[in-house]
Design a protein around this motif. Structure first.
Motif, PDB file in Angstrom:
ATOM      1  N   GLU A   2     -65.535  23.916 -23.447  1.00  0.00           N
ATOM      2  CA  GLU A   2     -64.858  22.612 -23.498  1.00  0.00           C
ATOM      3  C   GLU A   2     -64.737  22.008 -22.101  1.00  0.00           C
ATOM      4  OE1 GLU A   2     -61.111  22.930 -25.489  1.00  0.00           O
ATOM      5  OE2 GLU A   2     -61.998  23.670 -27.345  1.00  0.00           O
ATOM      6  N   ILE A   3     -64.451  22.857 -21.119  1.00  0.00           N
ATOM      7  CA  ILE A   3     -64.344  22.361 -19.739  1.00  0.00           C
ATOM      8  C   ILE A   3     -65.692  21.838 -19.264  1.00  0.00           C
ATOM      9  CG2 ILE A   3     -63.885  23.030 -17.344  1.00  0.00           C
ATOM     10  CD1 ILE A   3     -61.916  25.136 -18.479  1.00  0.00           C
ATOM     11  N   ASP A  22     -52.067  20.226 -13.996  1.00  0.00           N
ATOM     12  CA  ASP A  22     -51.868  19.539 -15.278  1.00  0.00           C
ATOM     13  C   ASP A  22     -52.980  19.894 -16.261  1.00  0.00           C
ATOM     14  OD1 ASP A  22     -49.621  18.356 -14.335  1.00  0.00           O
ATOM     15  OD2 ASP A  22     -50.590  16.483 -13.742  1.00  0.00           O
ATOM     16  N   PHE A  23     -54.202  19.781 -15.802  1.00  0.00           N
ATOM     17  CA  PHE A  23     -55.356  20.072 -16.643  1.00  0.00           C
ATOM     18  C   PHE A  23     -55.353  21.543 -17.056  1.00  0.00           C
ATOM     19  CE2 PHE A  23     -59.879  20.854 -17.430  1.00  0.00           C
ATOM     20  CZ  PHE A  23     -60.221  19.747 -18.196  1.00  0.00           C
ATOM     21  N   TYR A  24     -55.098  22.401 -16.099  1.00  0.00           N
ATOM     22  CA  TYR A  24     -55.077  23.841 -16.352  1.00  0.00           C
ATOM     23  C   TYR A  24     -53.970  24.206 -17.336  1.00  0.00           C
ATOM     24  CZ  TYR A  24     -53.680  28.689 -15.469  1.00  0.00           C
ATOM     25  OH  TYR A  24     -53.294  29.996 -15.617  1.00  0.00           O
ATOM     26  N   ASN A  25     -52.769  23.667 -17.127  1.00  0.00           N
ATOM     27  CA  ASN A  25     -51.636  23.999 -17.988  1.00  0.00           C
ATOM     28  C   ASN A  25     -51.858  23.565 -19.429  1.00  0.00           C
ATOM     29  OD1 ASN A  25     -50.059  25.338 -16.093  1.00  0.00           O
ATOM     30  ND2 ASN A  25     -49.136  23.451 -15.336  1.00  0.00           N
ATOM     31  N   GLU A  26     -52.521  22.414 -19.616  1.00  0.00           N
ATOM     32  CA  GLU A  26     -52.830  21.969 -20.972  1.00  0.00           C
ATOM     33  C   GLU A  26     -53.726  22.987 -21.679  1.00  0.00           C
ATOM     34  OE1 GLU A  26     -54.433  18.065 -21.220  1.00  0.00           O
ATOM     35  OE2 GLU A  26     -52.833  17.149 -20.034  1.00  0.00           O
ATOM     36  N   ILE A  27     -54.698  23.505 -20.947  1.00  0.00           N
ATOM     37  CA  ILE A  27     -55.627  24.485 -21.525  1.00  0.00           C
ATOM     38  C   ILE A  27     -54.890  25.762 -21.903  1.00  0.00           C
ATOM     39  CG2 ILE A  27     -57.587  26.002 -20.980  1.00  0.00           C
ATOM     40  CD1 ILE A  27     -58.618  23.692 -19.202  1.00  0.00           C
ATOM     41  N   ILE A  28     -54.068  26.275 -20.978  1.00  0.00           N
ATOM     42  CA  ILE A  28     -53.341  27.528 -21.240  1.00  0.00           C
ATOM     43  C   ILE A  28     -52.340  27.350 -22.371  1.00  0.00           C
ATOM     44  CG2 ILE A  28     -51.806  29.274 -20.244  1.00  0.00           C
ATOM     45  CD1 ILE A  28     -54.765  29.305 -19.318  1.00  0.00           C
ATOM     46  N   GLU A  29     -51.655  26.221 -22.417  1.00  0.00           N
ATOM     47  CA  GLU A  29     -50.702  25.968 -23.503  1.00  0.00           C
ATOM     48  C   GLU A  29     -51.410  25.960 -24.852  1.00  0.00           C
ATOM     49  OE1 GLU A  29     -48.622  22.402 -22.579  1.00  0.00           O
ATOM     50  OE2 GLU A  29     -47.608  23.255 -20.826  1.00  0.00           O
ATOM     51  N   ASP A  30     -52.612  25.376 -24.881  1.00  0.00           N
ATOM     52  CA  ASP A  30     -53.369  25.338 -26.126  1.00  0.00           C
ATOM     53  C   ASP A  30     -53.777  26.749 -26.555  1.00  0.00           C
ATOM     54  OD1 ASP A  30     -54.806  23.913 -28.257  1.00  0.00           O
ATOM     55  OD2 ASP A  30     -56.599  24.671 -27.251  1.00  0.00           O
ATOM     56  N   ILE A  31     -54.213  27.568 -25.598  1.00  0.00           N
ATOM     57  CA  ILE A  31     -54.598  28.949 -25.906  1.00  0.00           C
ATOM     58  C   ILE A  31     -53.396  29.736 -26.419  1.00  0.00           C
ATOM     59  CG2 ILE A  31     -55.342  31.141 -24.881  1.00  0.00           C
ATOM     60  CD1 ILE A  31     -57.194  29.575 -23.066  1.00  0.00           C
ATOM     61  N   GLN A  32     -52.242  29.584 -25.757  1.00  0.00           N
ATOM     62  CA  GLN A  32     -51.052  30.326 -26.169  1.00  0.00           C
ATOM     63  C   GLN A  32     -50.536  29.851 -27.527  1.00  0.00           C
ATOM     64  OE1 GLN A  32     -48.644  29.625 -22.677  1.00  0.00           O
ATOM     65  NE2 GLN A  32     -49.137  31.632 -21.816  1.00  0.00           N
ATOM     66  N   ARG A  33     -50.697  28.583 -27.783  1.00  0.00           N
ATOM     67  CA  ARG A  33     -50.254  28.028 -29.068  1.00  0.00           C
ATOM     68  C   ARG A  33     -51.072  28.629 -30.211  1.00  0.00           C
ATOM     69  NH1 ARG A  33     -49.742  23.254 -27.313  1.00  0.00           N
ATOM     70  NH2 ARG A  33     -51.903  22.637 -27.676  1.00  0.00           N
ATOM     71  N   ASN A  34     -52.357  28.864 -29.957  1.00  0.00           N
ATOM     72  CA  ASN A  34     -53.241  29.405 -30.986  1.00  0.00           C
ATOM     73  C   ASN A  34     -53.273  30.928 -31.011  1.00  0.00           C
ATOM     74  OD1 ASN A  34     -54.847  27.082 -32.334  1.00  0.00           O
ATOM     75  ND2 ASN A  34     -54.821  26.541 -30.158  1.00  0.00           N
TER      76      ASN A  34
END
Length: 257
Positions: A15-16, A32-44
């Motif tokens: 995706e990146i 900001d960009f990095y945190n969005e990615i990690i939050e999405d991974i942790q959410r899933n």
């Protein structure tokens, strides 16, 4: 969790790549960009710890920074990897990108690959790394009996350089404690190796400075005078790792009563 994290990691890297122009054209991206990615991974994947960095998070950050800033101006010239089979192709690719002229020295054994993300064939790295491969076929660690046993069991062809010792023994569980006590009296280091931690709990431990109870992951890279292996449910690679921890005496538990 290992398989899920690996797939998420590889998907996010893809995706990146697809968002590469956005990454390159925005100076605010780093956290900001990095945190969005990690939050999405942790959410899933709620099982991923939130109170510490995991290796895949650092690699994602490295890759984002590479896309934005390019390779390191003062990168490493040489990187050495022990247990090299435990890294995966994407990790090697990222480390190669940020250190463009780096030389990799990889030390590993694909027969000891037990992590789902690991390398099972060195040829997968030849797609992006030119390297010479040297096979060390001599076994200096184990006795001739253990080396010959593993050669026959796993269809290997290593050359035994070890001393002459005892034959490998298949035993019942009821003999385990007697062997442990005997080796403690002889002041020999002994390891009792199981598939997972739950199996360890089913063994009544005899605690001593000479005894170690652990799983395959716990004993990788370590060696002991004597090893007792509870091989039930182990894969072939896990058995190979467990057997070859023994310098002198190897006992394999095949009867659990």
């Amino acid at each position: 969790m290992e398989v899920t994290v690996r797939k998420l990691f590889e998907r996010k890297i893809q995706e990146i790549r697809e968002l590469q122009d956005e990454v390159l054209n925005n100076s605010y991206f780093s956290f900001d960009f990095y945190n969005e990615i990690i939050e999405d991974i942790q959410r899933n994947n709620p099982s991923i710890p939130r109170n510490k960095y995991m290796r895949f998070q650092l690699l994602i950050m490295l890759y984002i920074n590479y896309l934005h800033f390019g390779e390191l101006l003062d990168g490493d010239e040489l990187l050495c990897f022990d247990e090299a089979q435990d890294y995966n192709e994407v990790e090697y690719r990222i480390l190669k990108l940020i250190n463009n002229n780096v030389i990799f020295n990889l030390y590993g054994d694909v027969n000891q690959s037990i992590l789902s993300k690991g390398i099972t064939d060195w040829n997968t790295l030849k797609k992006f790394i030119n390297f010479k491969q040297y096979n060390l076929n001599e076994n200096f660690r184990n006795t001739k009996q253990i080396s010959d046993f593993c050669n026959e069991k796993f269809k290997y062809n290593s050359l035994s350089m070890g001393i002459i010792g005892k034959n490998v023994e298949y035993i019942r569980k009821k003999k385990v404690n007697n062997i442990i006590l005997q080796k403690i009296n002889e002041k020999k280091k002994i390891a009792i190796i199981t598939k997972n931690k739950d199996d360890i709990e089913n063994i009544i431990p005899i605690n001593s400075e000479y005894t170690f109870y652990g799983t395959i992951e716990d004993v990788k890279g370590i060696e002991f005078d004597t090893v007792i292996v509870f091989e039930k449910k182990m894969t072939e690679n896990e058995k190979y790792i467990a057997y070859t921890r023994a310098l002198n005496d190897l006992y394999i538990v095949v009867k659990y009563f």
